[in-house]
Design an enzyme around this catalytic site. Sequence first.
Site, PDB file in Angstrom:
ATOM      1  N   HIS A   1      15.437  56.480  27.311  1.00 48.77           N
ATOM      2  CA  HIS A   1      15.190  56.385  28.920  1.00 48.77           C
ATOM      3  C   HIS A   1      13.820  56.092  29.111  1.00 48.77           C
ATOM      4  CE1 HIS A   1      19.313  57.758  29.853  1.00 48.77           C
ATOM      5  NE2 HIS A   1      19.019  58.617  28.869  1.00 48.77           N
TER       6      HIS A   1
ATOM      7  N   SER B   1      -8.906  37.468  29.666  1.00 46.51           N
ATOM      8  CA  SER B   1      -8.890  37.302  31.259  1.00 46.51           C
ATOM      9  C   SER B   1     -10.091  36.594  31.779  1.00 46.51           C
ATOM     10  CB  SER B   1      -8.456  38.648  32.242  1.00 46.51           C
ATOM     11  OG  SER B   1      -8.896  38.432  33.458  1.00 46.51           O
TER      12      SER B   1
ATOM     13  N   LYS C   1     -10.449  42.657  29.488  1.00 49.47           N
ATOM     14  CA  LYS C   1      -8.699  42.474  29.189  1.00 49.47           C
ATOM     15  C   LYS C   1      -8.586  41.858  27.774  1.00 49.47           C
ATOM     16  CE  LYS C   1      -5.741  42.968  31.669  1.00 49.47           C
ATOM     17  NZ  LYS C   1      -5.098  42.459  32.766  1.00 49.47           N
TER      18      LYS C   1
ATOM     19  N   GLU D   1       4.524  38.381  25.030  1.00 50.10           N
ATOM     20  CA  GLU D   1       4.940  38.155  26.619  1.00 50.10           C
ATOM     21  C   GLU D   1       5.729  36.773  26.641  1.00 50.10           C
ATOM     22  OE1 GLU D   1       1.740  39.890  29.825  1.00 50.10           O
ATOM     23  OE2 GLU D   1       1.200  38.724  28.472  1.00 50.10           O
TER      24      GLU D   1
END
Length: 465
Positions: free
Chosen positions: A163, A284, A290, A297
Amino acid sequence: MTTARGAHGKLWGGRFREPTNAFVERFTASIHYDRRLFREDIRASSVHCRMLARQGIIPREDALKILEGLEQIKGELEAGTMTFRTALEDIHMHVEHRLTELIGPVAGKLHTARSRNDQVATDLRLYLRGEVDEMIQAILAVQHSLLDLAGHHVETILPGFTHLQNAQPVRLAHHLLAYFEMFGRDRERLVGLRPRLNQLPLGSAALAGTPFPVDREWVARELGFDGVCRNSMDAVSDRDFVLELAFAGSVIMGHLSRFSEELILWSSSTFGFIELPDAFCTGSSIMPQKKNPDVPELVRGKSGRVTGHLMALLMMMKGLPLAYNRDMQEDKEPIFDVVDTVTGSLRLFADLIPGLQIRKDKMAAAAAAGFTTATDLADYLVRKGVPFREAHEITGRIVRICVEEQQTLATLPLATMKQVDGRIEEDVHAVLQVEASVNARRSPGGTAFVEVQKALRTAFETLEK
Ligand code: ARG
């Protein structure tokens, strides 16, 4: 005038009075994607032609002209000098049309005892067989990368989750070997579907077979097929091999997607378990700090596309009466995208994994947090004769005290534990160490040192086979 090209410049123009509507021509054409089958088309045509001559169905000298022409066309296609025209629909028509330009009407003999229906099924099976073999190699490369990294991280401990809550500590090698298993099954699935895919449709002609004395077994051997499709109607209308491959590809992408998700989480500054190699990330344009995990992804995103293709293919096939239907031309774009995406993603991962930087200290700290050795405390009580359910209850109460007093199981004084249950003694502290917890899990397939060593050896052996 009657020519091999028919009344309207089409190879099938004979029975038509009107030319094809220009939009229909574009709508029905598949040349912009099925041109990638050209090598298989020419290879299968050459073998078919040799078979026709061997069987005395066409004269040897005609066959020689056809074979020479086909070789030249292959050269043109490889060099990229062939011009494609939607009016010629697909790769099969382009090759035949060019052959006619090169050697004249004798080109028309190549299509004896053959139809585009068994031709396209043969080309697609040949092509996908090659793709399956590449995919298997790409999975092997990922497995090698995983195994190599796992070999360096037997001593690295991180929290195992259920979980997404800290559950029990595990060795990083153990975690990585879980993916090794998944990719092992993926490889088995491809190896398993290969012989079903590798059957020869050619010789089935349009659907019912052919009156010419073809030698299908010979053609199958020459083209490296494991056998011939037994039923001509099934041969021209079966696309199970496309579905199976799309399914196998979807499962692979599912595995890569789960791994991607972990890499994304682990590389976040909140987790900080790993750093991804710069070469696989981008920055970024607004936030200078970043470093984004673009590759995982995108792989996670693309898994949706691949599974979407599987759905499209299943739906495309489900209502089709026997035998060939034009709907089936719609098999190519999805399955081509499946093989490109799956093999491409696997290759990226094989290269990305060796570049992962592991933050052992961060993993170790997290492994101890969240009372991950609580099960060990319960197991300890069980060994003192307490039934597991009761031991679970006692441990739960101790964890609650830890939460209230901002302690960990390792720092909570023995006296406090004894107040909850008198059977807890001095020796409990050894049990509550993360390292001890990991090594206690000696059941076959568990995360103990000995078991993980054994698993690494087995994994090496499976790759050497
Ligand atoms: N382009 C077609 C396909 O991909 C080739 C087979 C066409 N056969 C036919 N009878 N129209 O399926």
